[in-house]
Each structure stands twice: as C-alpha cells, then as structure tokens.
Design an enzyme around this catalytic site. Structure first.
Site, PDB file in Angstrom:
ATOM      1  N   TYR A 142       0.946  -1.147   0.447  1.00  0.00           N
ATOM      2  CA  TYR A 142      -0.038  -0.076  -0.116  1.00  0.00           C
ATOM      3  C   TYR A 142       0.954   1.343  -0.079  1.00  0.00           C
ATOM      4  CZ  TYR A 142      -3.851  -3.200   1.251  1.00  0.00           C
ATOM      5  OH  TYR A 142      -5.027  -4.204   0.826  1.00  0.00           O
ATOM      6  N   LYS A 192       3.351 -15.686   1.985  1.00  0.00           N
ATOM      7  CA  LYS A 192       3.146 -16.083   0.483  1.00  0.00           C
ATOM      8  C   LYS A 192       4.837 -16.618   0.378  1.00  0.00           C
ATOM      9  CE  LYS A 192       0.566 -17.872  -3.031  1.00  0.00           C
ATOM     10  NZ  LYS A 192       0.014 -19.102  -2.319  1.00  0.00           N
ATOM     11  N   ASP A 224      -3.377 -17.835   1.074  1.00  0.00           N
ATOM     12  CA  ASP A 224      -4.574 -18.438   0.360  1.00  0.00           C
ATOM     13  C   ASP A 224      -5.260 -19.664   1.309  1.00  0.00           C
ATOM     14  OD1 ASP A 224      -1.974 -19.616  -0.144  1.00  0.00           O
ATOM     15  OD2 ASP A 224      -2.770 -20.855  -2.022  1.00  0.00           O
ATOM     16  N   ASP A 248      -5.049  -7.048   5.405  1.00  0.00           N
ATOM     17  CA  ASP A 248      -6.662  -6.170   5.635  1.00  0.00           C
ATOM     18  C   ASP A 248      -7.456  -7.535   5.336  1.00  0.00           C
ATOM     19  OD1 ASP A 248      -8.174  -4.170   4.830  1.00  0.00           O
ATOM     20  OD2 ASP A 248      -7.356  -2.971   3.179  1.00  0.00           O
ATOM     21  N   ASP A 252     -10.447  -9.021   7.603  1.00  0.00           N
ATOM     22  CA  ASP A 252     -12.225  -8.975   7.724  1.00  0.00           C
ATOM     23  C   ASP A 252     -12.661  -9.447   7.728  1.00  0.00           C
ATOM     24  OD1 ASP A 252     -11.777  -5.820   7.941  1.00  0.00           O
ATOM     25  OD2 ASP A 252     -12.010  -5.502   5.722  1.00  0.00           O
TER      26      ASP A 252
END
Length: 357
Positions: A142, A192, A224, A248, A252
C-alpha cells in the site's frame, strides 16, 4: 494519573463513547487507579468547529496523553469535500502517521451466547473462538514505491511495489509474540513465501524473532490457505501475524465471523505502546442519534487501551468478562438480538455492563 485523549467524533461516536467512559469510570473505582479524560473534536465535528478534520489543538492533546480513545468519523454531511479533506482520510491517517502507529490489533471473538450470529456451522463454531489479527499498518504494497501507470491502449501497464525492511518485519513480529504471551502462546505467521521474495524475508525475520520467545509456539501458513482454514477450523488460530495487505483481508474475514461490526474493537500501536483505540466499524450515520447503537466495540476498545497502553491488564480482563456476562444474560442491542423486540438501547447496554462489573 493516566491522561486519555477522548475523540468521540461523528455519527454514533459520541453515543458509544459515553458508554465506554461510563465503564472506565466504574472499573477505575473497582481497581483503584485514576484516569483523566480530556475531550477534543475530530473528524466532521472538527471540520464544523475548526475548519479541519484534525486541528492542531487535538493533535497536541493526543501528544500530551497516555493513549487515544477514538469514536468514529465521517458522514454524508462532509462527502462533498475533496477526498483528502474528508474526515476519514484527513483525521485517522495523519494520526497514525504522526505517532507511527504501525501495529494494528484486531480481535475477532465469537462469544458462546452469540454463536447463532456466526455464519459458520454450529459444529465448526463450537463454544466460540477468539482470534487476534496483528497487522502491519504502515509499509508493504500500500505504501511501496514506485507505483503508477504507463503506456496506452492494450499496452497500458499498471504496477505497485511490495517491500519490507528487515526492521519493519522485526518490530511487528515482536508485537505479535508479545501479544501471544498474554494469550494462549501461539503465533501463526501468514505469508506467501513460496512465490514472493518479500515474504521470504518476512519468514526469515519472523523465525529470528521467534528464538527470543521460546515459550511461544510458531506456525507458518500461506495466505491462500489461511483464508480457507479460517472458515474450516478457526479454533486452530490464536494470534495471526500478517503484512499490510494480507492483514487487511484476513482481519476483515475474521471479523465477519463474529456476526456484527458492533462487537469489533481495534488498537493501533507504536513501539512505545502508545496507541489509538477505536471500534472497527464506522460512524453509522443511518442510526446516529437514535440511541440504538451497540457500544460493545467501543467498550472493548477501552479494555484494549487499559491492557496494551496503560498496563491495567486485570481491569481489561474484568471489562471483557463483564461484557461476556451481560451477553450470557441475553442482554443485546438490536444488531445482535435474536428477538429485536427484546433489544436494549445503547445506554441500557452500558448500564448492564457496569452492573456486571
């Protein structure tokens, strides 16, 4: 005496903040410490009173305080402003940047009495679960550079840059392991590392930090697989350590398993454990002023403030136990009530939690 900067903000912020302060007053009497509450405008309320979402006087108050207890900001009244001047972007982001609040704690707890609100099957939920997502907030993709768009037509190309310094991974890892020591002693690092070089470094540093916490168990999981395992068997997780983008998403997903945004507390901390504590939900302007908002997220945010910034862990435990006891008695606001005709209002929920203390 500890000094708290109280920034109630907009929408339901002042309503739920009133209940959180009511609980804090009760718990300080119970445990024999003293808090000083200093109020200031922020967000849309500050735009109306000062012309900007984060006045210098508010920032100064925060800097002179031991912690920030935040309500919510934003609403339709200020949506006509340029995006950079709207309350959400012009208040919260500068606060995080100014105080280097790089670490985000997002608890996701399914209380035994509210398992019906969880979207998962009963056999998966069991008696409920309690997960803490630890997300790095100020680096990663980000904020990485360069980023941009080049070319035209079918050859137009857009790009972002993901990157982490060793020091950035190290400090967020320490926060996760320290939190795990106060819980069940287990960290799951989400990465990852099978395809991303950034995540190879991430895993290397997490492994280094883990050596300093021999009492904490460390597992690694690819992001994943983590998203699948969260809905397959959430009980396997305690503290989930994530980079900015993965955190993020994961936080959520975990949050939605609780059944209501009105239950979700949040903390953003720096290396000195100075923090901003706020509900994870928004200002909910559609119900503001009606006295029906669920104050539990704000109350649990206040408990996190006691634990992580002020060092009053026993008092934080007492607040969380009082919330659970209240819910076990079937006392619920409309957003979590099975029978809405029996729902209590915002103030009644606050009073019930104080009584449970």
């Amino acid at each position: 005496m500890k000094k708290i900067a109280v920034l109630a903000g907009d929408g339901i912020g002042p309503e739920v903040m009133e209940q959180a302060l009511k609980v804090l007053v009760a718990v300080q009497k119970k445990f024999g410490f003293e808090l000083s509450f200093q109020h200031a405008d922020v967000g849309g309320a500050a735009i109306d009173s000062h012309g900007v979402a984060l006045p210098e006087s508010t920032l100064t108050l925060c800097a002179e305080s031991d912690a920030i207890l935040f309500g919510s900001v934003g609403g339709p009244k200020w949506e006509h402003l340029p995006p950079a001047e709207q309350p959400e972007r012009a208040a919260l982001l500068p606060l995080r940047k100014h105080f280097d609040l790089f670490c985000n704690y997002r608890p996701a707890r399914v209380f035994k009495s509210l398992t019906a609100a969880c979207p998962l099957r009963a056999d998966i939920i069991g008696d409920g679960f309690d997960i803490l997502c630890v997300r790095e907030l100020t680096s990663g993709i980000y904020f990485g550079t360069p980023k941009g768009r080049e070319g035209a037509g079918e050859d137009e190309y857009a790009y972002d840059t993901m990157g982490y310094k060793r020091s950035e991974v190290r400090r967020i890892a320490h926060m996760a392991f320290a939190a795990a020591r106060q819980r069940s002693g287990k960290v799951t690092s989400v990465d990852k590392a099978n395809v991303l070089t950034t995540m190879v470094l991430w895993r290397e540093v997490v492994l280094e930090v883990a050596k300093e916490y021999p009492d904490v168990k460390l597992n690694h999981i690819y992001v994943d697989n983590a998203t699948m395992q969260l809905v397959r068997d959430p009980h396997q997780f305690d503290v989930m350590l994530c980079g900015n983008m993965f955190g993020d998403i994961i936080s959520d997903e975990a949050a939605m398993l609780t059944g209501s945004m009105g239950l979700l507390a949040s903390a953003s901390l720096n290396t000195e454990n100075f923090g901003l504590f706020e509900p994870a939900g928004g200002s909910a302007p559609d119900i503001a002023g009606q006295g029906i908002a669920n104050p539990i997220a704000e109350i649990l945010s206040a408990a996190m403030m006691l634990r992580y910034s002020l060092g009053y862990g026993e008092a934080a435990d007492a607040i969380e136990a009082a919330v659970e006891k209240t819910l076990d008695r079937g006392i619920c606001t409309a957003d979590i009530a099975v029978d809405r005709s029996q729902a209590v209002n915002t103030a009644e929920m606050g009073d019930a939690i104080v009584a449970a203390l």
